[in-house]
Design a protein around this motif. Structure first.
Motif, PDB file in Angstrom:
ATOM      1  N   ARG A 184      -9.486  17.875  73.008  1.00  0.00           N
ATOM      2  CA  ARG A 184     -10.435  18.971  73.165  1.00  0.00           C
ATOM      3  C   ARG A 184     -10.742  19.643  71.827  1.00  0.00           C
ATOM      4  O   ARG A 184     -11.823  20.227  71.649  1.00  0.00           O
ATOM      5  N   ALA A 185      -9.812  19.556  70.873  1.00  0.00           N
ATOM      6  CA  ALA A 185     -10.069  20.122  69.551  1.00  0.00           C
ATOM      7  C   ALA A 185     -11.182  19.380  68.827  1.00  0.00           C
ATOM      8  O   ALA A 185     -11.840  19.936  67.939  1.00  0.00           O
ATOM      9  N   ASP A 186     -11.390  18.125  69.196  1.00  0.00           N
ATOM     10  CA  ASP A 186     -12.424  17.305  68.567  1.00  0.00           C
ATOM     11  C   ASP A 186     -13.744  17.324  69.328  1.00  0.00           C
ATOM     12  O   ASP A 186     -14.825  17.163  68.735  1.00  0.00           O
ATOM     13  N   LEU A 187     -13.661  17.482  70.647  1.00  0.00           N
ATOM     14  CA  LEU A 187     -14.839  17.387  71.508  1.00  0.00           C
ATOM     15  C   LEU A 187     -14.574  18.198  72.768  1.00  0.00           C
ATOM     16  O   LEU A 187     -13.621  17.933  73.492  1.00  0.00           O
ATOM     17  N   ASP A 188     -15.419  19.178  73.020  1.00  0.00           N
ATOM     18  CA  ASP A 188     -15.283  20.046  74.195  1.00  0.00           C
ATOM     19  C   ASP A 188     -16.398  19.703  75.176  1.00  0.00           C
ATOM     20  O   ASP A 188     -17.582  19.841  74.854  1.00  0.00           O
ATOM     21  N   LEU A 189     -16.028  19.243  76.365  1.00  0.00           N
ATOM     22  CA  LEU A 189     -17.025  18.828  77.347  1.00  0.00           C
ATOM     23  C   LEU A 189     -17.969  19.950  77.754  1.00  0.00           C
ATOM     24  O   LEU A 189     -19.060  19.690  78.252  1.00  0.00           O
ATOM     25  N   THR A 190     -17.561  21.192  77.568  1.00  0.00           N
ATOM     26  CA  THR A 190     -18.420  22.315  77.938  1.00  0.00           C
ATOM     27  C   THR A 190     -19.238  22.832  76.755  1.00  0.00           C
ATOM     28  O   THR A 190     -19.919  23.846  76.872  1.00  0.00           O
ATOM     29  N   ASP A 191     -19.172  22.118  75.627  1.00  0.00           N
ATOM     30  CA  ASP A 191     -19.897  22.517  74.416  1.00  0.00           C
ATOM     31  C   ASP A 191     -20.737  21.331  73.946  1.00  0.00           C
ATOM     32  O   ASP A 191     -20.263  20.501  73.170  1.00  0.00           O
ATOM     33  N   PRO A 192     -21.986  21.213  74.418  1.00  0.00           N
ATOM     34  CA  PRO A 192     -22.819  20.038  74.077  1.00  0.00           C
ATOM     35  C   PRO A 192     -22.912  19.746  72.582  1.00  0.00           C
ATOM     36  O   PRO A 192     -22.837  18.566  72.189  1.00  0.00           O
ATOM     37  N   PRO A 193     -23.070  20.742  71.701  1.00  0.00           N
ATOM     38  CA  PRO A 193     -23.131  20.403  70.271  1.00  0.00           C
ATOM     39  C   PRO A 193     -21.876  19.698  69.758  1.00  0.00           C
ATOM     40  O   PRO A 193     -21.961  18.861  68.851  1.00  0.00           O
ATOM     41  N   SER A 194     -20.707  20.015  70.337  1.00  0.00           N
ATOM     42  CA  SER A 194     -19.486  19.349  69.883  1.00  0.00           C
ATOM     43  C   SER A 194     -19.486  17.876  70.290  1.00  0.00           C
ATOM     44  O   SER A 194     -18.900  17.028  69.599  1.00  0.00           O
ATOM     45  N   ILE A 195     -20.172  17.555  71.385  1.00  0.00           N
ATOM     46  CA  ILE A 195     -20.269  16.165  71.837  1.00  0.00           C
ATOM     47  C   ILE A 195     -21.165  15.366  70.901  1.00  0.00           C
ATOM     48  O   ILE A 195     -20.804  14.273  70.438  1.00  0.00           O
ATOM     49  N   THR A 196     -22.332  15.902  70.599  1.00  0.00           N
ATOM     50  CA  THR A 196     -23.246  15.188  69.708  1.00  0.00           C
ATOM     51  C   THR A 196     -22.671  15.096  68.300  1.00  0.00           C
ATOM     52  O   THR A 196     -22.861  14.087  67.612  1.00  0.00           O
ATOM     53  N   ALA A 197     -21.957  16.136  67.868  1.00  0.00           N
ATOM     54  CA  ALA A 197     -21.347  16.103  66.534  1.00  0.00           C
ATOM     55  C   ALA A 197     -20.263  15.035  66.459  1.00  0.00           C
ATOM     56  O   ALA A 197     -20.152  14.317  65.448  1.00  0.00           O
ATOM     57  N   ALA A 198     -19.458  14.913  67.513  1.00  0.00           N
ATOM     58  CA  ALA A 198     -18.408  13.887  67.517  1.00  0.00           C
ATOM     59  C   ALA A 198     -19.014  12.496  67.470  1.00  0.00           C
ATOM     60  O   ALA A 198     -18.535  11.607  66.740  1.00  0.00           O
ATOM     61  N   ALA A 199     -20.074  12.271  68.238  1.00  0.00           N
ATOM     62  CA  ALA A 199     -20.736  10.963  68.219  1.00  0.00           C
ATOM     63  C   ALA A 199     -21.309  10.666  66.844  1.00  0.00           C
ATOM     64  O   ALA A 199     -21.228   9.522  66.348  1.00  0.00           O
ATOM     65  N   ALA A 200     -21.883  11.669  66.189  1.00  0.00           N
ATOM     66  CA  ALA A 200     -22.451  11.474  64.857  1.00  0.00           C
ATOM     67  C   ALA A 200     -21.360  11.143  63.837  1.00  0.00           C
ATOM     68  O   ALA A 200     -21.557  10.298  62.949  1.00  0.00           O
ATOM     69  N   ARG A 201     -20.207  11.815  63.943  1.00  0.00           N
ATOM     70  CA  ARG A 201     -19.102  11.547  63.014  1.00  0.00           C
ATOM     71  C   ARG A 201     -18.594  10.123  63.168  1.00  0.00           C
ATOM     72  O   ARG A 201     -18.312   9.436  62.190  1.00  0.00           O
TER      73      ARG A 201
END
Length: 230
Positions: free
Chosen positions: A41-58
């Motif tokens: 969850r520190a890397d990707l929060d399912l309730t925070d869409p920008p964190s999902i797209t940022a993780a995919a981009a990384r």
């Protein structure tokens, strides 16, 4: 059986929810099979869409397998609703955010990163109680409904994804009742031999993914490979 023998050698694998019991088991089992990118969850929060797209981009592509090993049944606010009188708007919204919307946003971000020239897969943990056809006990409103929504969302994503990557598989997986924090308050009535260790369940689901073909894409499958009706 070798893990993921139907996939290419040295696959690149993303495990989301890697700090949970089943997610940890997936990551541990797969580290000797290929490159494992384990996200908590520190890397990707399912309730925070920008964190999902940022993780995919990384991470970027290409990727061979994405496993979303997450789920919410109870938290500090409360457990599953047993009756209509227990329904609460905020709890229902959170169930859908974590169990349905979040994994589908992960699919939106990560499916384009899957290779399209060989077998690849995207899998998310669902639940047998999310089957509308199999619902004979009632109760657990938010969890049932959000997992049913996840099944339909993944089915729809599978149809779209097949146009770009016809060799790929998108699947919802039922892990059985696993000895984790999610199931801990509800284990008393589990039949002998039906409470699985996380490593057993994770290996069983990897075997299922190994056997699935593009013709199975969009389906819901139990840990033993049996299809579950929506």
């Amino acid at each position: 059986m070798d893990l993921l023998s139907s996939f290419a050698a040295d696959p690149r694998i993303v495990v989301i929810g890697a700090s949970g019991g089943i997610g940890t088991a997936f990551a541990d089992l797969l580290r000797d099979r290929g490159e494992v990118i384990a996200l908590s969850r520190a890397d990707l929060d399912l309730t925070d869409p920008p964190s999902i797209t940022a993780a995919a981009a990384r991470i970027g592509g290409p990727i061979d397998l994405v496993i979303v090993a997450t789920g919410l049944l109870h938290d500090a606010v409360g457990g599953p609703e047993k009756a209509l009188r227990d329904l609460d708007t905020a709890r229902l919204a959170r169930s859908f955010a974590v169990n349905a919307i979040g994994p589908t946003l992960v699919a939106a971000a990560f499916l384009p990163l899957l290779r399209n020239d060989r077998k690849t897969a995207f899998a998310a943990l669902s639940a047998r109680v999310g089957s509308i056809a199999d619902n004979r006990l009632g109760g657990w409103y938010g969890y049932r409904a959000s997992k049913a929504a996840l099944n339909q969302l993944l089915r729809t994503a599978a149809i779209e994804h097949a146009r770009r990557a016809p060799l790929s598989v998108v699947a919802a997986l039922h892990p059985g009742t696993v000895d984790t924090r999610l199931s801990a308050p509800f284990q008393r009535g589990v039949a002998p031999g039906k409470l699985f260790a996380p490593a057993f369940s994770a290996r069983a689901m990897l075997d299922v993914l190994d056997r699935l073909t593009p013709a199975d894409s969009g389906g819901l499958f139990a840990w033993d490979g049996a299809p579950i009706p929506f």
